[in-house]
Design a protein around this motif. Structure first.
Motif, PDB file in Angstrom:
ATOM      1  N   ILE A 144      -3.560  10.362  -5.542  1.00  0.00           N
ATOM      2  CA  ILE A 144      -3.096  11.322  -4.553  1.00  0.00           C
ATOM      3  C   ILE A 144      -2.575  10.592  -3.311  1.00  0.00           C
ATOM      4  CG2 ILE A 144      -3.684  13.365  -3.216  1.00  0.00           C
ATOM      5  CD1 ILE A 144      -3.876  13.658  -6.313  1.00  0.00           C
ATOM      6  N   LEU A 145      -3.395   9.728  -2.736  1.00  0.00           N
ATOM      7  CA  LEU A 145      -2.972   8.991  -1.545  1.00  0.00           C
ATOM      8  C   LEU A 145      -2.132   7.765  -1.874  1.00  0.00           C
ATOM      9  CD1 LEU A 145      -6.267   9.041   0.571  1.00  0.00           C
ATOM     10  CD2 LEU A 145      -4.337  10.636   0.653  1.00  0.00           C
ATOM     11  N   ARG A 146      -2.353   7.187  -3.046  1.00  0.00           N
ATOM     12  CA  ARG A 146      -1.698   5.934  -3.414  1.00  0.00           C
ATOM     13  C   ARG A 146      -1.876   4.911  -2.300  1.00  0.00           C
ATOM     14  NH1 ARG A 146       3.893   8.214  -6.307  1.00  0.00           N
ATOM     15  NH2 ARG A 146       2.822   9.583  -7.800  1.00  0.00           N
ATOM     16  N   LEU A 147      -3.127   4.734  -1.931  1.00  0.00           N
ATOM     17  CA  LEU A 147      -3.487   3.870  -0.806  1.00  0.00           C
ATOM     18  C   LEU A 147      -3.002   2.447  -1.042  1.00  0.00           C
ATOM     19  CD1 LEU A 147      -5.194   4.048   1.878  1.00  0.00           C
ATOM     20  CD2 LEU A 147      -7.023   2.980   0.541  1.00  0.00           C
ATOM     21  N   GLN A 148      -2.356   1.886  -0.035  1.00  0.00           N
ATOM     22  CA  GLN A 148      -1.825   0.533  -0.113  1.00  0.00           C
ATOM     23  C   GLN A 148      -2.678  -0.417   0.726  1.00  0.00           C
ATOM     24  OE1 GLN A 148       0.917  -0.180  -2.184  1.00  0.00           O
ATOM     25  NE2 GLN A 148       0.377   1.922  -2.755  1.00  0.00           N
ATOM     26  N   PRO A 149      -2.735  -1.703   0.351  1.00  0.00           N
ATOM     27  CA  PRO A 149      -3.487  -2.673   1.151  1.00  0.00           C
ATOM     28  C   PRO A 149      -3.047  -2.641   2.607  1.00  0.00           C
ATOM     29  CG  PRO A 149      -2.832  -3.650  -0.934  1.00  0.00           C
ATOM     30  CD  PRO A 149      -2.141  -2.317  -0.864  1.00  0.00           C
ATOM     31  N   GLY A 150      -4.034  -2.654   3.492  1.00  0.00           N
ATOM     32  CA  GLY A 150      -3.751  -2.657   4.917  1.00  0.00           C
ATOM     33  C   GLY A 150      -3.642  -1.290   5.545  1.00  0.00           C
ATOM     34  N   GLU A 151      -3.564  -0.221   4.749  1.00  0.00           N
ATOM     35  CA  GLU A 151      -3.453   1.116   5.326  1.00  0.00           C
ATOM     36  C   GLU A 151      -4.804   1.593   5.859  1.00  0.00           C
ATOM     37  OE1 GLU A 151       0.268   3.485   3.494  1.00  0.00           O
ATOM     38  OE2 GLU A 151      -1.530   3.518   2.236  1.00  0.00           O
ATOM     39  N   ASP A 152      -4.741   2.343   6.956  1.00  0.00           N
ATOM     40  CA  ASP A 152      -5.939   2.850   7.613  1.00  0.00           C
ATOM     41  C   ASP A 152      -6.312   4.224   7.055  1.00  0.00           C
ATOM     42  OD1 ASP A 152      -5.910   0.582   9.256  1.00  0.00           O
ATOM     43  OD2 ASP A 152      -4.581   1.561  10.704  1.00  0.00           O
ATOM     44  N   LEU A 153      -7.649   4.476   6.956  1.00  0.00           N
ATOM     45  CA  LEU A 153      -8.134   5.651   6.231  1.00  0.00           C
ATOM     46  C   LEU A 153      -9.234   6.343   7.020  1.00  0.00           C
ATOM     47  CD1 LEU A 153      -8.227   7.204   3.405  1.00  0.00           C
ATOM     48  CD2 LEU A 153     -10.096   5.625   2.827  1.00  0.00           C
ATOM     49  N   PHE A 154      -9.217   7.680   7.014  1.00  0.00           N
ATOM     50  CA  PHE A 154     -10.309   8.492   7.539  1.00  0.00           C
ATOM     51  C   PHE A 154     -10.983   9.215   6.378  1.00  0.00           C
ATOM     52  CE2 PHE A 154     -11.531  12.857   9.135  1.00  0.00           C
ATOM     53  CZ  PHE A 154     -12.759  12.463   9.650  1.00  0.00           C
ATOM     54  N   VAL A 155     -12.327   9.174   6.350  1.00  0.00           N
ATOM     55  CA  VAL A 155     -13.119   9.832   5.311  1.00  0.00           C
ATOM     56  C   VAL A 155     -14.101  10.768   5.999  1.00  0.00           C
ATOM     57  CG1 VAL A 155     -14.620   9.535   3.315  1.00  0.00           C
ATOM     58  CG2 VAL A 155     -12.960   7.746   3.903  1.00  0.00           C
TER      59      VAL A 155
END
Length: 340
Positions: A144-155
């Motif tokens: 869904i997010l396809r999170l990439q290295p270095g990207e910032d995330l809120f959980v």
């Protein structure tokens, strides 16, 4: 062979927060399996916040209940085969199925999945980081997010089952700054000191939007949302342009479906910032289970990924454990153990 199973029924529809009086323990006599069936002894049970929704009369398009009154309840469960009338399963096999909230179950062999045996991986992990909880986190991050290295995330709800899995997975995937919300100072401390979060806050300490802005002053690229309401509003506010939200749950409204929290006041910012918000239902991603195991098992073995679980002993305490989950008494996945 006959077995007398202890079974939990829901006997009343709750108004607001449920209570122990909404449930009752009863007995059910099970006979030997017919051809194609198996008889199981259940040993581990998952209790989850989403189950609160199943207790209400609304939920299905026709208005019928998801959990019927005076009937056995359901939930992800690990059982041991006691007797089998199906050639694919033998006594002693461990299987995953959904006939939970009972000590024993008689069901078709087609309704179970044989658990793989991984050296160095505890059985409980199959209901936490390798189960529906972990699969939800993995799909949210990778599909869904396809999170990439270095990207910032809120959980949000970061100390719960999905939240603790999400934070650890994101760190292993190379995320940048990871920020989480939780419901106590103790949980906040654990997120930062043990689970790889760069910052965390107790959502009781003020407006969530302000707390998130303080923890992530430069914003975030993506969010895994487990709460809804003010947490969703905060996530929208902190996302950078072209950010993404994987919306997993709405704990804020599970006990107030007739009067849910108001919609985010900044909802139109989804347009203004060109954001993407997508819901996550784990049932739509069963094909990702092998990918999850390929990813997670080596990290569990190495110690880089530690399943976060709160285990309550004894089937007689399953209702107490469920209500504790709704109160946030667990860190990580809430499980009930009924046997070795």
């Amino acid at each position: 062979m006959t077995i007398t199973a202890q079974v939990v029924h829901q006997i009343a529809r709750p108004s607001g927060f449920p209570s122990a009086s909404d449930f009752t323990f009863t007995q059910e006599v099970l006979t030997a399996p017919a051809p194609g069936q198996i008889l199981l002894e259940n040993v581990l049970f998952s209790v989850d916040p989403y189950m609160r929704e199943l207790m209400d009369v609304a939920g299905l398009p026709d208005g019928s209940a998801l959990w019927n009154l005076n009937s056995p309840l359901e939930g992800r469960t690990i059982g041991r085969v006691l007797s089998s009338a199906d050639p694919s399963l033998a006594p002693g096999d461990l299987v995953l199925h959904r006939k939970g909230w009972r000590t024993h179950a008689l069901l078709p062999a087609s309704e179970v999945r044989i658990l793989p045996r991984y050296d160095g991986v505890p059985l409980t992990a199959h209901l936490s980081v390798l189960g529906g909880t972990g699969l939800t986190a993995y799909v949210a991050l990778t599909r869904i997010l396809r999170l990439q290295p270095g990207e910032d995330l809120f959980v949000s709800a970061a100390a719960g089952g999905v939240g603790t899995a999400t934070g650890q997975f994101a760190r292993l995937l190379g995320a940048g700054r990871i920020v989480g919300s939780a419901g106590s100072a103790t949980k906040v401390k654990r997120l930062v000191e043990e689970l790889g979060f760069d910052a965390a806050f107790d959502y009781h300490d003020g407006p969530v939007s302000d707390l998130l802005a303080g923890a992530a002053p430069d914003g975030v690229d993506a969010a895994v949302e487990n709460v809804g309401g003010d947490h969703l509003e905060a996530a929208i506010g902190s996302l950078r342009d072209f950010g993404r939200i994987a919306w997993v749950g709405a704990v804020a409204q599970y006990n107030s479906l007739t009067s849910p929290p108001p919609a985010p006041r900044n909802l139109f910012d989804v347009v203004g910032k060109s954001l993407r918000l997508e819901g996550v239902l784990v049932r739509d991603h069963r094909d990702a289970q092998p990918l999850l195991e390929d990813f997670a098992v080596p990290h569990i073995r190495s110690g880089a990924l530690v399943p976060q679980e709160t285990v309550v002993e004894g089937f007689e305490n399953i209702v107490t454990a469920f209500l504790g989950t709704l109160r946030g008494e667990n860190t990580g996945k809430m499980l009930v153990r009924a046997g070795e």
